[in-house]
Structure formats: C-alpha cells, structure tokens
Design an enzyme around this catalytic site. Sequence first.
Site, PDB file in Angstrom:
ATOM      1  N   GLY A   1       0.836  -1.189   0.000  1.00  0.00           N
ATOM      2  CA  GLY A   1       0.000   0.000   0.000  1.00  0.00           C
ATOM      3  C   GLY A   1       0.872   1.241   0.000  1.00  0.00           C
ATOM      4  O   GLY A   1       2.002   1.203   0.495  1.00  0.00           O
TER       5      GLY A   1
ATOM      6  N   GLN B   1       3.139   9.944   1.144  1.00  0.00           N
ATOM      7  CA  GLN B   1       4.414   9.213   1.173  1.00  0.00           C
ATOM      8  C   GLN B   1       5.295   9.521  -0.042  1.00  0.00           C
ATOM      9  O   GLN B   1       6.470   9.149  -0.060  1.00  0.00           O
ATOM     10  CB  GLN B   1       4.174   7.701   1.260  1.00  0.00           C
ATOM     11  CG  GLN B   1       3.515   7.292   2.577  1.00  0.00           C
ATOM     12  CD  GLN B   1       3.331   5.790   2.654  1.00  0.00           C
ATOM     13  OE1 GLN B   1       2.358   5.266   2.139  1.00  0.00           O
ATOM     14  NE2 GLN B   1       4.279   5.096   3.267  1.00  0.00           N
TER      15      GLN B   1
ATOM     16  N   CYS C   1       5.648  -0.054   7.545  1.00  0.00           N
ATOM     17  CA  CYS C   1       5.302   1.062   6.665  1.00  0.00           C
ATOM     18  C   CYS C   1       6.549   1.454   5.873  1.00  0.00           C
ATOM     19  O   CYS C   1       7.636   1.531   6.437  1.00  0.00           O
ATOM     20  CB  CYS C   1       4.820   2.238   7.514  1.00  0.00           C
ATOM     21  SG  CYS C   1       4.368   3.682   6.543  1.00  0.00           S
ATOM     22  N   LEU C   2       6.366   1.718   4.578  1.00  0.00           N
ATOM     23  CA  LEU C   2       7.512   2.104   3.749  1.00  0.00           C
ATOM     24  C   LEU C   2       8.138   3.412   4.233  1.00  0.00           C
ATOM     25  O   LEU C   2       9.305   3.665   3.970  1.00  0.00           O
ATOM     26  CB  LEU C   2       7.086   2.237   2.284  1.00  0.00           C
ATOM     27  CG  LEU C   2       6.613   0.940   1.607  1.00  0.00           C
ATOM     28  CD1 LEU C   2       6.124   1.230   0.193  1.00  0.00           C
ATOM     29  CD2 LEU C   2       7.705  -0.115   1.597  1.00  0.00           C
TER      30      LEU C   2
ATOM     31  N   HIS D   1      -4.670   1.637   7.581  1.00  0.00           N
ATOM     32  CA  HIS D   1      -3.277   2.101   7.652  1.00  0.00           C
ATOM     33  C   HIS D   1      -3.041   3.206   6.620  1.00  0.00           C
ATOM     34  O   HIS D   1      -2.476   4.260   6.942  1.00  0.00           O
ATOM     35  CB  HIS D   1      -2.324   0.909   7.416  1.00  0.00           C
ATOM     36  CG  HIS D   1      -0.881   1.290   7.358  1.00  0.00           C
ATOM     37  ND1 HIS D   1       0.032   0.878   8.309  1.00  0.00           N
ATOM     38  CD2 HIS D   1      -0.177   2.060   6.480  1.00  0.00           C
ATOM     39  CE1 HIS D   1       1.220   1.385   8.001  1.00  0.00           C
ATOM     40  NE2 HIS D   1       1.113   2.101   6.894  1.00  0.00           N
ATOM     41  N   GLU D   2      -3.486   2.967   5.382  1.00  0.00           N
ATOM     42  CA  GLU D   2      -3.279   3.970   4.324  1.00  0.00           C
ATOM     43  C   GLU D   2      -4.125   5.217   4.590  1.00  0.00           C
ATOM     44  O   GLU D   2      -3.674   6.340   4.367  1.00  0.00           O
ATOM     45  CB  GLU D   2      -3.607   3.382   2.945  1.00  0.00           C
ATOM     46  CG  GLU D   2      -2.743   2.185   2.541  1.00  0.00           C
ATOM     47  CD  GLU D   2      -1.256   2.419   2.713  1.00  0.00           C
ATOM     48  OE1 GLU D   2      -0.806   3.566   2.546  1.00  0.00           O
ATOM     49  OE2 GLU D   2      -0.537   1.455   3.043  1.00  0.00           O
TER      50      GLU D   2
ATOM     51  N   HIS E   1      -2.584   7.760   6.800  1.00  0.00           N
ATOM     52  CA  HIS E   1      -1.618   8.659   6.152  1.00  0.00           C
ATOM     53  C   HIS E   1      -2.305   9.932   5.647  1.00  0.00           C
ATOM     54  O   HIS E   1      -1.703  11.001   5.646  1.00  0.00           O
ATOM     55  CB  HIS E   1      -0.932   7.963   4.974  1.00  0.00           C
ATOM     56  CG  HIS E   1       0.164   7.012   5.371  1.00  0.00           C
ATOM     57  ND1 HIS E   1       1.295   7.417   6.045  1.00  0.00           N
ATOM     58  CD2 HIS E   1       0.302   5.678   5.195  1.00  0.00           C
ATOM     59  CE1 HIS E   1       2.085   6.372   6.250  1.00  0.00           C
ATOM     60  NE2 HIS E   1       1.509   5.288   5.750  1.00  0.00           N
TER      61      HIS E   1
HETATM   62 NI    NI Z   1       2.340   3.364   5.760  1.00  0.00          NI
END
Ligand code: NI
Length: 184
Positions: A45, A50, A98-99, A140-141, A144
Amino acid sequence: MIYPIVVYGCPVLREQTQNIDANYPNLNQLIDDMFATMYNAEGIGLAAPQIGLSIRMFVIDLEVLAEDDPQFKGFKKVFINPQIVEYGDQMESCDEGCLSLPGISESVKRPSKIRIQYLDEKMEPHDEVYENYKARVIQHEYDHLEGKVFVDHISPIRRQMNRGKLTSMVNGKIRCRYRIKTVK
Ligand code: NI
C-alpha cells in the site's frame, strides 16, 4: 517514474490532505507512478503523502498475498477522496510496517471491520464494507491521509523501544533498499 519515499520526520506525513477532482493534473500517470513506486519498494500500500503530495489518494495491491490466501487475488485498488463512515465494534491486533518507517514492525490494534466511501481511478463512487486484513491495510493507508502513522497507535513503552530507530529516521541516518527522502 519511481518517486523517493518520504520518511518519518518529514512534515508532509503530518499534514491534512485535500480532496482532488478529475481535473487533477496527470492523474492517471500519478496513479501508475504510485503503483510503480510501491512495487519497487515491495510494499502492498502507498498513500500520496508518502511521495510528498498532500492529497487524498492511496493505492493498494494485495496480489502478493494471494498465493497463501485466495481472497487477495486481484485485489488492486485506487482510493480517491476516501471517507471511512463506519467502524465495527470488534478490535483485532496484527503486526504492521510502513515504507515510510523502514525497519520497524509493531503490533497495532484496529477495528476489524470498516465501511468506506471513495472514488476509484475512473472517478466512479463506491460504498463498500471490508473486514480483517483488507480493513487493516485500508485503515493504515487512510491514516496517512489524516496525518497519522502506525506508530501513533502503539503503546508508550513500545514507542520508547523504537525511539532510537525513529530518531535515526528523523536525522536521515538510515539505510534503505529503495530511494527515500528524509528531513535532513
Ligand atoms: Ni504506511
């Protein structure tokens, strides 16, 4: 184009995001680029903040999990201007990463069921219910887009345990297998 991924500490991850419309410049290209950036980093995701954009959009692709669980087959989706309108009562804990926070994985408790309204990549509206892992990834997304990251949900003691790693991220002193952008 593969974007560098913005790392914890960068202010854009804490900003409120704006809705977009069909006139957003090069929207289709941006969607393609978000998927490409996500695949390059081996993520499932990715949200617009991000890659440094304060807009309400995220992409998800759970196909890599389909080998173990067929419910994820073909689950590749774009969520534009999403609103989670209902949360279930039951909570569930599961490890998340998370990236934007490379090297950290922590258990996060979230509602196991959500109802979400959003536009897809063709700007078609949807109103859908998701459960379990799909609901988790979406939440989660979605976080953000609300200026939140998953470590905001962990206990103070677990935050303390990860303080060194978080400080290193803020100071740009981390190594990562994909291209990143740090504050310093
Ligand atoms: Ni994330």
